[in-house]
Design a protein around this motif. Structure first.
Motif, PDB file in Angstrom:
ATOM      1  N   GLU A  28       0.827  -1.202   0.000  1.00  0.00           N
ATOM      2  CA  GLU A  28       0.000   0.000   0.000  1.00  0.00           C
ATOM      3  C   GLU A  28       0.865   1.257   0.000  1.00  0.00           C
ATOM      4  O   GLU A  28       0.611   2.202  -0.755  1.00  0.00           O
ATOM      5  N   LYS A  29       1.867   1.254   0.838  1.00  0.00           N
ATOM      6  CA  LYS A  29       2.779   2.403   0.934  1.00  0.00           C
ATOM      7  C   LYS A  29       3.493   2.619  -0.398  1.00  0.00           C
ATOM      8  O   LYS A  29       3.614   3.743  -0.887  1.00  0.00           O
ATOM      9  N   ILE A  32       3.322   5.988  -2.740  1.00  0.00           N
ATOM     10  CA  ILE A  32       4.565   6.701  -3.050  1.00  0.00           C
ATOM     11  C   ILE A  32       4.786   6.771  -4.557  1.00  0.00           C
ATOM     12  O   ILE A  32       5.104   7.830  -5.098  1.00  0.00           O
ATOM     13  N   MET A  33       4.588   5.650  -5.251  1.00  0.00           N
ATOM     14  CA  MET A  33       4.820   5.661  -6.700  1.00  0.00           C
ATOM     15  C   MET A  33       3.855   6.600  -7.418  1.00  0.00           C
ATOM     16  O   MET A  33       4.266   7.372  -8.273  1.00  0.00           O
ATOM     17  N   HIS A  34       2.566   6.525  -7.066  1.00  0.00           N
ATOM     18  CA  HIS A  34       1.592   7.328  -7.815  1.00  0.00           C
ATOM     19  C   HIS A  34       1.520   8.776  -7.326  1.00  0.00           C
ATOM     20  O   HIS A  34       1.657   9.701  -8.116  1.00  0.00           O
ATOM     21  N   ARG A  35       1.315   8.965  -6.041  1.00  0.00           N
ATOM     22  CA  ARG A  35       1.073  10.312  -5.519  1.00  0.00           C
ATOM     23  C   ARG A  35       2.347  11.131  -5.351  1.00  0.00           C
ATOM     24  O   ARG A  35       2.338  12.329  -5.602  1.00  0.00           O
ATOM     25  N   LEU A  36       3.441  10.501  -4.922  1.00  0.00           N
ATOM     26  CA  LEU A  36       4.667  11.259  -4.669  1.00  0.00           C
ATOM     27  C   LEU A  36       5.630  11.242  -5.854  1.00  0.00           C
ATOM     28  O   LEU A  36       6.316  12.224  -6.102  1.00  0.00           O
ATOM     29  N   GLN A  37       5.705  10.138  -6.578  1.00  0.00           N
ATOM     30  CA  GLN A  37       6.611  10.049  -7.725  1.00  0.00           C
ATOM     31  C   GLN A  37       5.919  10.403  -9.038  1.00  0.00           C
ATOM     32  O   GLN A  37       6.577  10.579 -10.050  1.00  0.00           O
ATOM     33  N   GLY A  38       4.600  10.451  -9.041  1.00  0.00           N
ATOM     34  CA  GLY A  38       3.862  10.828 -10.243  1.00  0.00           C
ATOM     35  C   GLY A  38       3.850   9.768 -11.329  1.00  0.00           C
ATOM     36  O   GLY A  38       3.662  10.081 -12.502  1.00  0.00           O
ATOM     37  N   ILE A  39       4.011   8.520 -10.951  1.00  0.00           N
ATOM     38  CA  ILE A  39       3.997   7.428 -11.926  1.00  0.00           C
ATOM     39  C   ILE A  39       2.540   7.097 -12.244  1.00  0.00           C
ATOM     40  O   ILE A  39       1.707   6.974 -11.345  1.00  0.00           O
ATOM     41  N   SER A  40       2.233   6.961 -13.506  1.00  0.00           N
ATOM     42  CA  SER A  40       0.851   6.729 -13.934  1.00  0.00           C
ATOM     43  C   SER A  40       0.362   5.342 -13.507  1.00  0.00           C
ATOM     44  O   SER A  40       1.148   4.426 -13.274  1.00  0.00           O
ATOM     45  N   TYR A  41      -0.964   5.219 -13.448  1.00  0.00           N
ATOM     46  CA  TYR A  41      -1.566   3.925 -13.127  1.00  0.00           C
ATOM     47  C   TYR A  41      -1.148   2.875 -14.148  1.00  0.00           C
ATOM     48  O   TYR A  41      -0.917   1.721 -13.804  1.00  0.00           O
ATOM     49  N   GLU A  42      -1.056   3.275 -15.409  1.00  0.00           N
ATOM     50  CA  GLU A  42      -0.672   2.348 -16.471  1.00  0.00           C
ATOM     51  C   GLU A  42       0.736   1.814 -16.248  1.00  0.00           C
ATOM     52  O   GLU A  42       1.001   0.619 -16.411  1.00  0.00           O
ATOM     53  N   ASP A  43       1.655   2.712 -15.892  1.00  0.00           N
ATOM     54  CA  ASP A  43       3.036   2.286 -15.647  1.00  0.00           C
ATOM     55  C   ASP A  43       3.139   1.388 -14.414  1.00  0.00           C
ATOM     56  O   ASP A  43       3.890   0.412 -14.403  1.00  0.00           O
ATOM     57  N   ILE A  44       2.388   1.735 -13.376  1.00  0.00           N
ATOM     58  CA  ILE A  44       2.387   0.898 -12.166  1.00  0.00           C
ATOM     59  C   ILE A  44       1.809  -0.480 -12.497  1.00  0.00           C
ATOM     60  O   ILE A  44       2.331  -1.502 -12.045  1.00  0.00           O
ATOM     61  N   THR A  47       3.636  -4.094 -11.981  1.00  0.00           N
ATOM     62  CA  THR A  47       3.102  -5.076 -11.042  1.00  0.00           C
ATOM     63  C   THR A  47       2.405  -6.242 -11.709  1.00  0.00           C
ATOM     64  O   THR A  47       1.945  -7.162 -11.032  1.00  0.00           O
ATOM     65  N   GLY A  48       2.283  -6.196 -13.045  1.00  0.00           N
ATOM     66  CA  GLY A  48       1.604  -7.268 -13.757  1.00  0.00           C
ATOM     67  C   GLY A  48       0.103  -7.241 -13.536  1.00  0.00           C
ATOM     68  O   GLY A  48      -0.546  -8.280 -13.491  1.00  0.00           O
ATOM     69  N   SER A  49      -0.440  -6.048 -13.402  1.00  0.00           N
ATOM     70  CA  SER A  49      -1.867  -5.879 -13.158  1.00  0.00           C
ATOM     71  C   SER A  49      -2.468  -5.043 -14.282  1.00  0.00           C
ATOM     72  O   SER A  49      -1.819  -4.802 -15.292  1.00  0.00           O
ATOM     73  N   THR A  50      -3.691  -4.598 -14.098  1.00  0.00           N
ATOM     74  CA  THR A  50      -4.311  -3.696 -15.066  1.00  0.00           C
ATOM     75  C   THR A  50      -4.377  -2.304 -14.457  1.00  0.00           C
ATOM     76  O   THR A  50      -4.372  -2.147 -13.220  1.00  0.00           O
ATOM     77  N   ALA A  51      -4.468  -1.294 -15.309  1.00  0.00           N
ATOM     78  CA  ALA A  51      -4.541   0.083 -14.828  1.00  0.00           C
ATOM     79  C   ALA A  51      -5.789   0.276 -13.969  1.00  0.00           C
ATOM     80  O   ALA A  51      -5.748   0.973 -12.949  1.00  0.00           O
ATOM     81  N   VAL A  86      -5.191  -1.180 -10.505  1.00  0.00           N
ATOM     82  CA  VAL A  86      -4.274  -0.325  -9.753  1.00  0.00           C
ATOM     83  C   VAL A  86      -5.009   0.920  -9.256  1.00  0.00           C
ATOM     84  O   VAL A  86      -4.826   1.350  -8.112  1.00  0.00           O
ATOM     85  N   LYS A  87      -5.840   1.486 -10.108  1.00  0.00           N
ATOM     86  CA  LYS A  87      -6.598   2.680  -9.731  1.00  0.00           C
ATOM     87  C   LYS A  87      -7.537   2.372  -8.559  1.00  0.00           C
ATOM     88  O   LYS A  87      -7.641   3.161  -7.618  1.00  0.00           O
ATOM     89  N   VAL A  88      -8.198   1.227  -8.598  1.00  0.00           N
ATOM     90  CA  VAL A  88      -9.088   0.822  -7.507  1.00  0.00           C
ATOM     91  C   VAL A  88      -8.286   0.633  -6.220  1.00  0.00           C
ATOM     92  O   VAL A  88      -8.691   1.100  -5.143  1.00  0.00           O
ATOM     93  N   LYS A  89      -7.133  -0.045  -6.313  1.00  0.00           N
ATOM     94  CA  LYS A  89      -6.285  -0.251  -5.134  1.00  0.00           C
ATOM     95  C   LYS A  89      -5.840   1.088  -4.560  1.00  0.00           C
ATOM     96  O   LYS A  89      -5.862   1.292  -3.338  1.00  0.00           O
ATOM     97  N   ALA A  90      -5.427   2.005  -5.443  1.00  0.00           N
ATOM     98  CA  ALA A  90      -4.972   3.326  -4.988  1.00  0.00           C
ATOM     99  C   ALA A  90      -6.108   4.061  -4.281  1.00  0.00           C
ATOM    100  O   ALA A  90      -5.899   4.681  -3.231  1.00  0.00           O
ATOM    101  N   HIS A  91      -7.287   3.996  -4.844  1.00  0.00           N
ATOM    102  CA  HIS A  91      -8.437   4.652  -4.231  1.00  0.00           C
ATOM    103  C   HIS A  91      -8.695   4.082  -2.833  1.00  0.00           C
ATOM    104  O   HIS A  91      -8.948   4.824  -1.881  1.00  0.00           O
TER     105      HIS A  91
END
Length: 166
Positions: A119-120, A124-136, A140-144, A147-152
């Motif tokens: 979770e951390k 950090i990757m999305h909110r602090l580093q600005g990495i897109s959901y697609e890149d994450i 991670t071998g997931s779908t955007a 990842v967006k749901v997990k981030a939410h």
């Protein structure tokens, strides 16, 4: 990176200049120790050179952050084995060198320490580093969407913990 993979190693210096601060900052947010993060960052780029042939195109940022995440997982596993008798009370503390500049941000960092590693890492990757959901998702071998749901969900959890402990 494709040129580096084909043997033009001098071009790795340019990639290092572009990405080493982002990698270092990501690792610092995850670990909290500047000296350890310097070593981990150096190791990420060493592994990028060592495994240059595994780069198959795509976004370099996703590939290099995947190496950083794997390196971080190795570090945590090694620390876990070395520190079987670690003081559990000290785990949530951040060193003074990484303390936030004001009380609200310091409180946020304390709350982030209560998240699990995945979770951390996502925050950090999305909110602090600005990495897109697609890149994450690629890392991670997931779908955007997943990842967006997990981030939410993590942001919702973080918000709840933050205001409960204020």
């Amino acid at each position: 990176m494709m040129a580096v993979a084909q043997g033009e190693l001098q071009l790795m210096a340019e990639l290092f200049e572009r990405y080493h601060k982002r990698i270092y900052n990501f690792l610092l947010q995850m670990v909290g120790d500047r000296a350890v993060c310097e070593d981990l960052t150096q190791n990420v780029f060493y592994k990028a050179i060592k495994y240059k042939h595994s780069y198959r195109g795509g976004k370099f940022v996703s590939w290099i952050f995947r190496i950083a995440r794997n390196n971080l997982a190795d570090h945590f596993e090694k620390q876990k084995r070395l520190n079987q008798n670690i003081d559990v009370e000290a785990l949530g503390e951040r060193p003074e060198s990484v303390q936030a500049p004001n009380e609200e941000v310091a409180h946020l960092y304390q709350v982030m320490e209560r998240l699990d590693v995945a979770e951390k890492e996502l925050i950090i990757m999305h909110r602090l580093q600005g990495i897109s959901y697609e890149d994450i998702a690629e890392m991670t071998g997931s779908t955007a969407g997943a990842v967006k749901v997990k981030a939410h969900r993590v942001v919702k959890k973080l918000r709840k913990i933050y205001f409960e402990s204020a």
